[in-house]
Motif scaffolding. Structure first.
Motif, PDB file in Angstrom:
ATOM      1  N   UNK A 125       0.805  -1.221   0.000  1.00  0.00           N
ATOM      2  CA  UNK A 125       0.000   0.000   0.000  1.00  0.00           C
ATOM      3  C   UNK A 125       0.834   1.266   0.000  1.00  0.00           C
ATOM      4  N   UNK A 126       0.268   2.314  -0.562  1.00  0.00           N
ATOM      5  CA  UNK A 126       0.938   3.608  -0.690  1.00  0.00           C
ATOM      6  C   UNK A 126       0.250   4.647   0.196  1.00  0.00           C
ATOM      7  N   UNK A 127       1.004   5.672   0.638  1.00  0.00           N
ATOM      8  CA  UNK A 127       2.442   5.868   0.431  1.00  0.00           C
ATOM      9  C   UNK A 127       3.247   4.962   1.342  1.00  0.00           C
ATOM     10  N   UNK A 128       4.510   4.740   0.951  1.00  0.00           N
ATOM     11  CA  UNK A 128       5.413   3.948   1.775  1.00  0.00           C
ATOM     12  C   UNK A 128       6.827   4.457   1.554  1.00  0.00           C
ATOM     13  N   UNK A 129       7.751   3.902   2.316  1.00  0.00           N
ATOM     14  CA  UNK A 129       9.170   4.234   2.176  1.00  0.00           C
ATOM     15  C   UNK A 129       9.914   2.961   1.821  1.00  0.00           C
TER      16      UNK A 129
END
Length: 360
Positions: A125-129
């Protein structure tokens, strides 16, 4: 006491400067004889002379995680903090799994290979790092992913076979650090909390604060015990908007966020590292005055209005003597003040004097 340091950067340089006051001798193993620590050591050794380096030293420590594997194999049982700790730190994945296994609070995460990174990001899933598994410091190998298409740019910058850490994006109120020191008898002390301000993944400046966060203090003390660490442990945290404390990462060595201790604490982080690994009593970590530090990134001495900077009361310059490169840590300025408000005003002046535009 003859102290060996793996790595020749500015952390080793400041360790040597502080250790001179204790009467210690220093020997540096590093590929570059002109690195900051190499230049001021009693003797410099290149990596291919590691056996001779080992025989010269009474105790060996490190100021950098990313040491060549051949060197690590030869010094494995001789280094303090132990290289078991360093091996955990050298992999972002191992570090995060260490937190999860021992139930330390950290951001939700998963792992991915180069081949399945796009699919794993989509499912996570977004957002992510997204972070590369190794060589992660000063923002290197770290990417914020807002759109699935951003993954393609990551893959172009890395090679097949690499592994990645995928973390849940944390919406935090502020970032802070705590540094602990632990001696051979298991005695521990903590330095004051610092609030950190980053620019592009690199610490731009930080400042001590009068408040404490007991949960974070307990975490640092517990981590040092779990790691059976002798030396320093710096832990960077996120403080979320709903009051949660999450570990971002740790470093088992002197840390950029502790540079202020050279001028603001009774015993600096560098001196306490040496006291811990050499069997001496730990020094006081108490804060004398509110203090902060500003990194000098990508600027030469000719780029700096040194007269204006040093005319500010409480400022002190530390210049590392490196060749200028974009965004490279060239030095730092420590600043002390009588109140936190006065400190914030001086920090703002220093940042403005150094960076009328974004850091180089």
């Amino acid at each position: 006491m003859r102290v060996g340091i793996l790595g020749g950067g500015q952390l080793g340089w400041m360790t040597i400067l502080e250790g001179r006051k204790l009467g210690f001798e220093f020997f540096v193993l590093d590929p570059d004889p002109k690195s900051p620590a190499s230049k001021i050591s009693e003797r410099w050794f290149p990596p291919d002379r590691v056996e001779e380096f080992i025989k010269t030293c009474d105790v060996i420590t490190y100021e950098f995680e990313h040491i060549h594997q051949e060197v690590l194999e030869k010094v494995y049982d001789l280094t303090t903090p132990s290289l078991n700790v360093l091996e955990t730190k050298r992999s972002r994945i191992r570090e995060k799994e260490f937190y999860r296994k021992r139930d330390y609070p950290t951001a939700e995460f998963t792992t991915a290979s180069w081949k399945d990174l796009r699919e794993k990001v989509r499912n996570f899933g977004l957002p992510c790092v997204v972070k590369s598994e190794s060589l992660g410091y000063d923002g290197k190998g770290q990417y914020r992913v807002y759109y699935l298409e951003d993954v393609e740019d990551i893959l172009k910058n890395h090679t097949e076979g690499e592994k990645f850490l995928i973390e849940r994006f944390v919406d935090f109120s502020f970032e802070f650090s705590l540094i602990g020191v632990r001696d051979q008898k298991g005695n521990s002390k903590l330095y004051p909390l610092t609030v950190n301000h980053h620019e592009g993944g690199i610490l731009l400046y930080n400042q001590t604060r009068s408040f404490s966060i007991k949960e974070a203090e307990d975490i640092v003390l517990s981590l040092m015990e779990d790691l059976d660490l002798v030396g320093l442990l710096a832990v960077e945290f996120f403080y979320t908007w709903n009051g949660k404390v999450l570990i971002n990462e740790f470093a088992p060595r002197p840390h950029n966020t502790g540079h202020y201790s050279l001028d603001a604490c009774y015993t600096s982080q560098f001196e306490n590292l040496l006291r811990a690994i050499c069997g001496l009593p730990l020094g006081s970590t108490r804060l004398k005055l509110p203090s902060g530090m500003v990194n000098i990134l990508g600027l030469s001495l000719e780029d700096i209005d040194l007269s204006s900077l040093l005319s500010l009361e409480g400022t002190k310059l530390y210049w590392y003597g490196k060749d200028k490169k974009p965004r490279r840590k060239m030095g730092h300025i420590n600043i002390t003040a009588s109140t936190e408000q006065e400190l914030e005003e001086r920090l703002e002046k220093i940042v403005n004097l150094l960076y009328s535009h974004e850091p180089s």
